[in-house]
Design an enzyme around this catalytic site. Structure first.
Site, PDB file in Angstrom:
ATOM      1  CE  LYS A  13      -2.160  -1.035   3.888  1.00 37.83           C
ATOM      2  NZ  LYS A  13      -1.579  -2.338   4.277  1.00 37.83           N
ATOM      3  NE  ARG A  88      -4.246  -1.061  10.111  1.00 44.28           N
ATOM      4  CZ  ARG A  88      -3.177  -0.511   9.533  1.00 44.28           C
ATOM      5  NH1 ARG A  88      -3.227   0.669   8.997  1.00 44.28           N
ATOM      6  NH2 ARG A  88      -2.052  -1.170   9.482  1.00 44.28           N
ATOM      7  NE  ARG A 127       7.563  -3.130   5.955  1.00 37.56           N
ATOM      8  CZ  ARG A 127       6.257  -2.917   5.835  1.00 37.56           C
ATOM      9  NH1 ARG A 127       5.687  -2.939   4.634  1.00 37.56           N
ATOM     10  NH2 ARG A 127       5.518  -2.684   6.888  1.00 37.56           N
ATOM     11  NE  ARG A 161       6.331  -0.041  10.087  1.00 40.06           N
ATOM     12  CZ  ARG A 161       5.134  -0.164   9.536  1.00 40.06           C
ATOM     13  NH1 ARG A 161       4.933   0.245   8.282  1.00 40.06           N
ATOM     14  NH2 ARG A 161       4.128  -0.692  10.201  1.00 40.06           N
ATOM     15  NE  ARG A 172       2.202  -4.435  11.242  1.00 35.66           N
ATOM     16  CZ  ARG A 172       3.332  -4.255  10.541  1.00 35.66           C
ATOM     17  NH1 ARG A 172       4.478  -4.740  10.965  1.00 35.66           N
ATOM     18  NH2 ARG A 172       3.296  -3.583   9.426  1.00 35.66           N
TER      19      ARG A 172
HETATM   20  P1  AMP Z   1       0.919   0.691   9.111  1.00 36.16           P
HETATM   21  O1  AMP Z   1       2.075   1.599   8.902  1.00 36.16           O
HETATM   22  O2  AMP Z   1      -0.275   1.059   8.286  1.00 36.16           O
HETATM   23  O3  AMP Z   1       1.288  -0.767   8.978  1.00 36.16           O
HETATM   24  O4  AMP Z   1       0.460   0.890  10.639  1.00 36.16           O
HETATM   25  C1  AMP Z   1       1.336   0.613  11.705  1.00 36.16           C
HETATM   26  C2  AMP Z   1       0.552   0.508  13.002  1.00 36.16           C
HETATM   27  O5  AMP Z   1      -0.086   1.766  13.276  1.00 36.16           O
HETATM   28  C3  AMP Z   1      -0.576  -0.498  13.010  1.00 36.16           C
HETATM   29  O6  AMP Z   1      -0.132  -1.817  13.323  1.00 36.16           O
HETATM   30  C4  AMP Z   1      -1.487   0.077  14.091  1.00 36.16           C
HETATM   31  O7  AMP Z   1      -0.959  -0.169  15.383  1.00 36.16           O
HETATM   32  C5  AMP Z   1      -1.372   1.573  13.831  1.00 36.16           C
HETATM   33  N1  AMP Z   1      -2.380   2.053  12.844  1.00 36.16           N
HETATM   34  C6  AMP Z   1      -2.138   2.595  11.620  1.00 36.16           C
HETATM   35  N2  AMP Z   1      -3.274   2.935  10.993  1.00 36.16           N
HETATM   36  C7  AMP Z   1      -4.277   2.599  11.847  1.00 36.16           C
HETATM   37  C8  AMP Z   1      -5.696   2.668  11.767  1.00 36.16           C
HETATM   38  N3  AMP Z   1      -6.324   3.159  10.677  1.00 36.16           N
HETATM   39  N4  AMP Z   1      -6.404   2.228  12.840  1.00 36.16           N
HETATM   40  C9  AMP Z   1      -5.806   1.744  13.940  1.00 36.16           C
HETATM   41  N5  AMP Z   1      -4.478   1.616  14.069  1.00 36.16           N
HETATM   42  C10 AMP Z   1      -3.706   2.035  13.034  1.00 36.16           C
END
Ligand code: AMP
Length: 215
Positions: A13, A88, A127, A161, A172
């Site tokens: 994404k 989400r 990554r 990360r 996740r």
């Molecule tokens: P991402 O970078 O999209 O993989 O997000 C990393 C982490 O941020 C996720 O595992 C969640 O803990 C938090 N997070 C990001 N976007 C959301 C969302 N829309 N709702 C809830 N938690 C989020």
């Protein structure tokens, strides 16, 4: 045009949103990036989010919906947006409807990035990014041309990360399956979901998305 990129962690994404941003002047709104910035800056939101993110669990709906609304208010009405990692949950999808309606914005498409889940753990745990310019790399698929030196800016500092480890990735994935995948039918009922094969090369996936968006 406003679109959502939907798919499990590691589906690509962020990569695809970055390309649409660079090539078509759209703006990527990544709640993950915003939350990481908040953690780094030590804000109240960041303090609330950090432990949940480290565990791979979702941050409360009202926190992320609040930051999305605020970000949209910084953009002009004609600025196309790519929602990356948001919504989400069903509650976030409902909030997004309100947030968009209040601003006279229309959601054109939900691009579902379909991927083979077994491949995702390797994709994610390998990554890393340049610590200075943010360019993305991968242990197996995309090493810098000169080992240890960023292709783009020449920096020798790289970072990973903290939530890109195998245990957190599994959580996740579970969160995705339990809470995020169930929102697809909401958008399918509106006829705006377009499924794209996310297992191709970055360029192939990009071409498929551009075809959907007629760019
Ligand atoms: P991402 O970078 O999209 O993989 O997000 C990393 C982490 O941020 C996720 O595992 C969640 O803990 C938090 N997070 C990001 N976007 C959301 C969302 N829309 N709702 C809830 N938690 C989020």
């Amino acid at each position: 045009m406003d679109i959502i990129l939907l798919g499990p962690p590691g589906a690509g994404k962020g990569t695809q949103a970055g390309r649409l941003e660079d090539e078509h002047g759209m703006v990527q709104l990544s709640t993950g990036d915003m939350l990481r910035a908040a953690v780094k800056a030590g804000t109240e939101v960041g303090l609330k989010a950090k432990a949940l993110m480290d565990a791979g669990e979702l941050v409360p709906d009202e926190v992320v919906s609040g930051i999305i609304g605020d970000k949209l208010d910084e953009l002009g009405p004609d600025q196309g947006v790519i929602f990356d990692g948001y919504p989400r949950t069903a509650a976030q999808a409902a909030s997004l409807d309100e947030i968009l309606a209040e601003r006279n914005r229309v959601l054109s498409y939900v691009i579902e990035l379909a991927v083979d889940e077994d491949a995702l753990v390797e994709r994610i745990t390998g990554r890393f990014t340049c610590g200075k310019c943010g360019a993305g790399y991968h242990d197996t698929f995309k090493q810098p041309a000169v080992a240890g030196v960023c292709d783009v800016c020449g920096s020798t500092e790289f970072k990973r990360r903290p939530d890109d480890n195998e245990e957190t990735v599994r959580t996740r994935m579970q969160e995705y399956r339990a809470k995020t995948a169930p929102i697809l039918p909401i958008y399918e009922a509106r006829g705006i979901v377009r499924k794209v094969d996310g297992m191709g090369s970055m360029a192939e996936v990009n071409d498929a998305i551009e075809a959907v968006l007629s760019l």
